[in-house]
Design a protein around this motif. Structure first.
Motif, short mmCIF file in Angstrom:
data_model
loop_
_atom_site.label_atom_id
_atom_site.label_comp_id
_atom_site.label_asym_id
_atom_site.label_seq_id
_atom_site.Cartn_x
_atom_site.Cartn_y
_atom_site.Cartn_z
N LEU A 121 0.82 -1.21 0.00
CA LEU A 121 0.00 0.00 0.00
C LEU A 121 0.85 1.25 0.00
O LEU A 121 0.38 2.34 -0.31
CB LEU A 121 -0.91 0.01 1.23
CG LEU A 121 -1.89 -1.15 1.35
CD1 LEU A 121 -2.75 -1.00 2.58
CD2 LEU A 121 -2.77 -1.23 0.11
N LYS A 173 1.79 -6.48 7.06
CA LYS A 173 0.43 -6.93 6.80
C LYS A 173 0.42 -8.30 6.16
O LYS A 173 -0.63 -8.92 6.02
CB LYS A 173 -0.27 -5.96 5.85
CG LYS A 173 0.06 -4.52 6.11
CD LYS A 173 -0.59 -3.61 5.09
CE LYS A 173 0.38 -2.63 4.45
NZ LYS A 173 1.39 -3.25 3.60
N GLN A 200 -7.30 2.03 6.54
CA GLN A 200 -6.28 2.95 7.05
C GLN A 200 -6.70 3.72 8.32
O GLN A 200 -5.93 3.78 9.28
CB GLN A 200 -5.82 3.91 5.95
CG GLN A 200 -4.35 3.73 5.68
CD GLN A 200 -3.76 4.78 4.77
OE1 GLN A 200 -4.46 5.53 4.10
NE2 GLN A 200 -2.45 4.84 4.74
N ALA A 202 4.48 3.01 7.30
CA ALA A 202 3.83 2.70 8.57
C ALA A 202 4.63 3.14 9.82
O ALA A 202 4.04 3.68 10.76
CB ALA A 202 3.48 1.22 8.62
N GLU A 241 3.96 6.69 10.53
CA GLU A 241 2.60 6.87 11.05
C GLU A 241 2.55 6.48 12.52
O GLU A 241 1.91 7.14 13.33
CB GLU A 241 1.60 6.03 10.24
CG GLU A 241 1.48 6.50 8.80
CD GLU A 241 0.74 5.50 7.91
OE1 GLU A 241 0.33 4.43 8.39
OE2 GLU A 241 0.60 5.79 6.71
N LEU A 256 -6.54 -3.84 8.30
CA LEU A 256 -7.52 -2.83 8.68
C LEU A 256 -7.59 -1.71 7.65
O LEU A 256 -6.59 -1.40 7.01
CB LEU A 256 -7.12 -2.21 10.03
CG LEU A 256 -7.18 -3.11 11.27
CD1 LEU A 256 -6.62 -2.37 12.48
CD2 LEU A 256 -8.61 -3.56 11.52
N1 UDP Z 1 -2.02 0.02 6.49
C1 UDP Z 1 -3.38 -0.19 6.44
N2 UDP Z 1 -3.95 -1.20 7.17
C2 UDP Z 1 -3.22 -2.01 7.97
C3 UDP Z 1 -1.81 -1.81 8.02
C4 UDP Z 1 -1.25 -0.80 7.28
O1 UDP Z 1 -4.08 0.53 5.73
O2 UDP Z 1 -3.78 -2.90 8.60
C5 UDP Z 1 -1.43 1.11 5.70
C6 UDP Z 1 -0.60 2.06 6.51
O3 UDP Z 1 -1.41 3.10 7.03
C7 UDP Z 1 0.45 2.57 5.54
C8 UDP Z 1 0.34 1.64 4.35
O4 UDP Z 1 -0.54 0.61 4.74
O5 UDP Z 1 0.20 3.88 5.11
C9 UDP Z 1 1.67 1.10 3.89
O6 UDP Z 1 2.26 0.43 4.92
P1 UDP Z 1 3.71 -0.24 4.96
O7 UDP Z 1 4.62 0.65 5.73
O8 UDP Z 1 3.50 -1.61 5.45
O9 UDP Z 1 4.30 -0.22 3.48
P2 UDP Z 1 4.15 -1.19 2.26
O10 UDP Z 1 5.01 -2.37 2.53
O11 UDP Z 1 2.71 -1.52 2.11
O12 UDP Z 1 4.64 -0.37 1.11
#
Ligand code: UDP
Length: 564
Positions: free
Chosen positions: A83, A240, A289, A313, A316, A287
């Motif tokens: 994401l 995730k 966001q 994340a 955040e 979940l």
């Molecule tokens: N995120 C989400 N739901 C969750 C866990 C994470 O929407 O249960 C969102 C989080 O807010 C963040 C995004 O996923 O902005 C990307 O998160 P991550 O740092 O894991 O990076 P990725 O590996 O997806 O690029």
């Protein structure tokens, strides 16, 4: 035309189209952040005062979302796929729109072609046609598509392209001939663009431009609520996807953590609990966001297992008042030893899961420890439970910070300008810099005229000869400064070595991404022959590199003090 800040984003939401899960995710985010963007625009407008801002016509072509490149992401959005990219693209669109530019968005080859004016049925149009855009933001997939479908126009207009490139592309990988000759060839690199045209998610090497994204901001009331509402024994695991729970050795440190804290996860699952996740973990599933943010507000600790690398994340979590605990990597992870980075156009070494969190934020918000050392790990957990930490967001990851930075790029970065005359230094009798009073480095001479229009302004230049084996990225940080690749041409001369009192017995000009540099054995000085190879990144024990550094604004490393 003067650009005017926008605070109503409903037209942007229309421009973003609909249908795909990825677009739905991005639009929800943009909608949720509207008030935050509007406030930031107001503040920046005040800060900039009456500064003239050109309105640009901008095309944003999100290549990885096109069917033609497989659109592997959209189906994964609901399953916890990456994401981070979606977060960044949503924020880029919002930034460009709020800054007041003319915007077109394409997520298919057909839309791209019609916006570029490629006649239908003419897959590869050989003619150059006028391009109705001042700037094009895309990614590596989109770049490939443009190359295939723009014909000769691609060559002519590629200086207007900006490539969103999460992990960055170092100059040695970008220069086709050099990469091929010296083993830097990858699936991605060799586009011969100006390395600053690549825009990264975090400030990696300053050879690329730092684009970034934003984190949701808290107002004072929310901050107050968080202070009162934290459960000091609640931990959330970063990641995730179930695969991160397969990590070897996790049972040991999870066991320790479980002694002190209630462990929560947000791991995607279909119908059953993912078998990798131990029973004592409270898994919420992936979940939405805003609900993820709520979970972070209650938690004390956000803990990384080593993957994913450098996502949004942890920022955040820290913005919501969590402490981020992560593993130190020893030896560091890189494209040499880790599958994830293999083939990526960078030699960067990661000494932890999230180097930005470690180096730019640090304690008390970020703890980087050796997970194999149970005592060190346990001591960290105990200390974290005792410390009170306030929510923190670096300015560069706030909406205002992102607007400020991208505003500066749009108004000042120009990669289409014909290369200027050979910079002063090589032959000019009056070189623009002098040895600093303490004789350790060079600085811009007070009476020397700065190249007009140069950005960043050259008077912020400070140059050092690095110790052997040190990259310019690190050498500049050692002095509390940042490497500035656009200053390399000023240093690429015998005169610079002379002024620094480097004893060159001979001076050679060659293609090498570590040059200009001095080699102690043989007392040889080397100049750079190929401007595209000027590189802050890179080191070899053979060379003392000559490094151009500059100052930066607190919390906005991409911009020098006088860069606005
Ligand atoms: N995120 C989400 N739901 C969750 C866990 C994470 O929407 O249960 C969102 C989080 O807010 C963040 C995004 O996923 O902005 C990307 O998160 P991550 O740092 O894991 O990076 P990725 O590996 O997806 O690029």
């Amino acid at each position: 035309v003067q650009a005017v800040f926008r605070s109503n984003l409903s037209h942007l939401l229309e421009l973003m189209g609909s249908g795909k899960e990825s677009l739905i995710f991005m639009k929800k985010r943009t909608k949720r952040l509207t008030a935050q963007w509007a406030l930031a625009a107001q503040r920046l407008a005040q800060k900039l005062g009456s500064v003239w801002r050109d309105q640009k016509q901008i095309l944003v072509h999100i290549g990885f979302l096109t069917e033609e490149s497989g659109d592997v992401f959209s189906p994964r959005v609901l399953k916890g796929g990456p994401l981070g990219e979606m977060v960044q693209w949503a924020d880029i669109l919002a930034t460009l729109y709020v800054l007041g530019h003319g915007l077109r968005i394409t997520v298919s080859l057909k839309e791209l072609q019609s916006n570029l004016g490629v006649p239908p049925g003419r897959g590869n149009c050989p003619l150059t046609m006028p391009l109705p855009f001042d700037l094009i933001y895309t990614d590596y997939h989109g770049l490939q598509q443009m190359k295939q479908h723009m014909g000769l126009s691609f060559k002519k207009y590629r200086c207007r392209i900006r490539v969103i490139d999460t992990f960055g592309t170092e100059p040695a990988y970008n220069h086709e001939e050099y990469a091929t000759l010296h083993g830097y060839r990858t699936n991605w690199g060799y586009w011969n663009l100006n390395p600053k045209q690549f825009m990264t998610m975090f400030p990696h090497t300053p050879d690329n431009s730092f684009m970034g994204f934003v984190s949701e901001e808290l107002n004072e009331t929310e901050k107050q609520l968080i202070r009162g509402g934290k459960a000091s024994n609640m931990a959330v695991v970063y990641g995730k996807e179930a695969s991160i729970w397969k990590l070897q050795g996790k049972d040991k440190f999870l066991g320790v953590l479980n002694k002190y804290m209630e462990i929560h996860g947000t791991v995607y699952y279909e119908s059953q609990r993912p078998p990798e996740v131990p029973a004592f973990v409270k898994n919420h599933g992936l979940l939405p966001q805003p609900e993820f943010q709520q979970l972070l507000r209650k938690a004390k600790l956000f803990i990384g297992f080593g993957f994913p690398y450098e996502g949004p994340a942890p920022l955040e979590a820290i913005a919501n008042g969590c402490v981020f605990l992560q593993a130190r990597f020893s030896p560091p992870h890189s494209s040499l030893n880790h599958e994830f980075f293999r083939g990526k156009p960078t030699s960067r070494e990661l000494f932890s899961q999230h180097p930005y969190a470690e180096n730019f934020i640090g304690k008390p918000h970020v703890w980087t420890v050796d997970y194999n050392n149970s005592e060190e790990f346990e001591a960290a957990i105990k200390a974290i439970m005792r410390t009170q930490v306030d929510p923190y967001l670096p300015y560069e990851y706030s909406c205002e910070g992102m607007l400020e930075r991208i505003h500066a790029y749009i108004q000042h970065q120009d990669f289409c300008a014909a290369p200027g005359p050979v910079p002063p230094g090589a032959r000019a009798p009056q070189s623009p810099f002098v040895l600093a009073p303490n004789a350790t480095h060079l600085e811009w001479a007070q009476n020397a005229s700065s190249a007009p229009g140069a950005w960043p302004p050259a008077h912020s230049l400070r140059a050092w000869l690095a110790t052997a084996g040190r990259a310019c990225t690190d050498a500049c940080l050692d002095h509390g400064l940042i490497c500035e690749p656009s200053f390399f041409p000023f240093l690429n001369s015998r005169d610079a070595f002379q002024k620094l009192q480097v004893p060159c017995d001979s001076t050679e000009s060659e293609m090498n991404h570590l040059y200009p540099a001095f080699a102690q054995p043989g007392r040889e000085c080397f100049l750079q022959k190929e401007p595209l190879l000027f590189s802050c990144a890179g080191s070899s024990t053979k060379y003392h590199r000559l490094c151009p550094c500059r100052d930066f604004r607190k919390g906005q490393v991409a911009l020098c003090q006088d860069c606005l």
